[in-house]
Write a protein that holds these residues in place. Structure first.
Motif, PDB file in Angstrom:
ATOM      1  N   ALA A  35       9.642  -7.549  -2.493  1.00 49.96           N
ATOM      2  CA  ALA A  35       9.319  -7.877  -3.885  1.00 49.96           C
ATOM      3  C   ALA A  35      10.465  -8.639  -4.537  1.00 49.96           C
ATOM      4  O   ALA A  35      11.632  -8.262  -4.403  1.00 49.96           O
ATOM      5  N   TYR A  39       7.737  -3.496  -8.108  1.00 47.81           N
ATOM      6  CA  TYR A  39       6.796  -2.447  -8.557  1.00 47.81           C
ATOM      7  C   TYR A  39       7.616  -1.181  -8.631  1.00 47.81           C
ATOM      8  O   TYR A  39       8.147  -0.721  -7.619  1.00 47.81           O
ATOM      9  N   SER A 158      -0.355   2.974   0.298  1.00 49.61           N
ATOM     10  CA  SER A 158       0.990   2.813  -0.271  1.00 49.61           C
ATOM     11  C   SER A 158       0.906   1.645  -1.246  1.00 49.61           C
ATOM     12  O   SER A 158       0.265   0.626  -0.935  1.00 49.61           O
ATOM     13  N   GLY A 159       1.513   1.790  -2.414  1.00 45.89           N
ATOM     14  CA  GLY A 159       1.357   0.767  -3.452  1.00 45.89           C
ATOM     15  C   GLY A 159       1.672  -0.627  -2.952  1.00 45.89           C
ATOM     16  O   GLY A 159       0.855  -1.558  -3.054  1.00 45.89           O
ATOM     17  N   SER A 160       2.864  -0.788  -2.365  1.00 44.92           N
ATOM     18  CA  SER A 160       3.288  -2.132  -1.968  1.00 44.92           C
ATOM     19  C   SER A 160       2.430  -2.706  -0.829  1.00 44.92           C
ATOM     20  O   SER A 160       2.482  -3.912  -0.567  1.00 44.92           O
ATOM     21  N   ARG A 163       0.129  -5.747  -1.437  1.00 46.95           N
ATOM     22  CA  ARG A 163       0.615  -7.129  -1.320  1.00 46.95           C
ATOM     23  C   ARG A 163       0.676  -7.609   0.124  1.00 46.95           C
ATOM     24  O   ARG A 163       0.781  -8.808   0.380  1.00 46.95           O
ATOM     25  N   SER A 211      10.369   7.000  -2.348  1.00 48.58           N
ATOM     26  CA  SER A 211      10.097   6.172  -3.529  1.00 48.58           C
ATOM     27  C   SER A 211       9.106   6.849  -4.481  1.00 48.58           C
ATOM     28  O   SER A 211       9.199   6.689  -5.693  1.00 48.58           O
ATOM     29  N   MET A 215      10.212   7.306  -8.247  1.00 45.41           N
ATOM     30  CA  MET A 215       9.464   6.653  -9.345  1.00 45.41           C
ATOM     31  C   MET A 215       9.053   7.683 -10.385  1.00 45.41           C
ATOM     32  O   MET A 215       9.173   7.458 -11.591  1.00 45.41           O
ATOM     33  N   ASP A 302      15.610  -2.591  -2.325  1.00 44.03           N
ATOM     34  CA  ASP A 302      14.501  -1.706  -2.656  1.00 44.03           C
ATOM     35  C   ASP A 302      14.980  -0.258  -2.679  1.00 44.03           C
ATOM     36  O   ASP A 302      16.139  -0.017  -2.965  1.00 44.03           O
TER      37      ASP A 302
END
Ligand code: PMV
Length: 338
Positions: A35, A39, A158-160, A163, A211, A215, A302
């Motif tokens: 990224a 995020y 997983s969020g990332s 992408r 993470s 977060m 990250d």
């Protein structure tokens, strides 16, 4: 609108999609991504819905290749040619995700995964892993989903991963709906063949905190995090413009500043989250020293101690001279490195 479960979202995504017999097996590759605008922070923890939009660059041929078939009995996993024992975090997380897609109970998946991201380099492969799994499943079951719907499904892992369904520059739109049907990534049309990403390994051991928990803690306790949504929105816009006109200095400064701002919100949590090690700071200082000599080199980081350097092709040799163990990736070329 009430919060949906992951299973309800899967049902919504696959509504109206032909659900025929599975093919004997299917295979897919998904790139890792880094990224440039991060995020950081979820508005829904179940569905991995982000508070802000983010923007990444895919790592070309570095990522995950996964081969999938349906089998009688429990799931079986091979990771980089080695069987994964039951109860290992990889198997537990992957099986819980596969539960969302099982044609009927009693059936399992045979999953053979190879990471082309150097595993010894300490770079996370969960984003490319979940993206490759979803893309392989799409082929196995013949769903024929578009990129947006593949991205929504990968996000549930997983969020990332949202992408990692695409190559090149990718923007993940945060969306605002409670069901997350408007929270998916899309590739930007711009290409920039001279861009390079250098992977700098500082430490490969286990992280002090994952993470997800980091977060959660940041959103709950960091005062600085209150500035994050505006900051991320401004950085995203600057990055989009920098990519469109190939303004490398603007891209580098914005990506580096965005990463440092994200880490500032982590440091401001109680108790603090700090992923940096002495080697991380030494590497940052080496980057700044290169810049003071007129080399346009920037870094991003990250949820870990390793650095990812951003530079252009003509700086490759100078960068390699200062970071002897660096792995240089050519993001816009899916077949070679340089
Ligand atoms: O997708 P996750 O839960 O592993 O979170 C990734 C968060 C960062 O890597 C720190 C930032 C990002 O946008 O990839």
């Amino acid at each position: 609108m009430k919060t949906l479960s992951r299973a309800e979202v899967v049902a919504q995504v696959l509504e109206g999609v032909p659900r025929g017999e599975a093919r004997p097996s299917a295979e897919a590759f998904a790139p890792a991504n880094i990224a440039l605008c991060k995020y950081w922070g979820k508005r829904d923890e179940q569905l991995n819905l982000p508070i802000t939009s983010s923007l990444s660059i895919a790592l070309g041929r570095l990522g995950t290749r996964t081969e999938l078939s349906v089998v009688e009995g429990p799931d079986r996993f091979m990771l980089n040619g080695e069987p994964v024992a039951d109860g290992q975090p990889f198997a537990v997380k992957a099986s819980a995700f596969l539960d969302l897609f099982r044609p009927r109970s009693g059936l399992g998946f045979d999953v053979r995964t190879v990471n082309t991201v150097p595993t010894a380099a300490g770079f996370a492969s969960s984003a490319s892993g979940f993206a490759a799994l979803v893309m392989a499943m799409d082929r196995l079951f013949g769903w024929g989903l578009d990129g947006a719907r593949l991205s929504i499904l990968a996000r549930l892992g997983s969020g990332s991963a949202a992408r990692s369904v695409f190559q090149g520059f990718v923007e993940w739109h945060a969306g605002s709906r409670a069901d997350g049907m408007d929270s998916f990534a899309a590739a930007l049309p711009n290409r920039w063949p001279d861009i390079r990403v250098g992977l700098v390994r500082v430490h490969t051991g286990a992280k002090p905190i994952g993470s997800r928990e980091a977060m959660r803690r940041t959103v709950a306790t960091s005062t600085l995090y209150r500035m994050w949504p505006d900051r991320a929105a401004a950085d995203l816009e600057t990055l989009r413009a920098a990519i469109a006109c190939r303004a490398f200095k603007v891209l580098g400064e914005t990506a580096e500043g965005n990463a440092l701002a994200m880490h500032a919100t982590m440091i401001d949590t109680r108790p603090a989250v700090l992923y940096w090690l002495p080697g991380s700071i030494a590497a940052m200082q080496r980057v700044w020293a290169l810049r003071s000599e007129g080399r346009p080199v920037y870094f991003t980081m990250d949820a870990g101690p390793n650095l990812k350097l951003l530079f252009l092709r003509d700086a490759s040799e100078a960068v390699a001279g200062h970071f002897p163990d660096i792995e240089i990736v050519q993001p816009m070329d899916a077949t070679t490195t340089a």
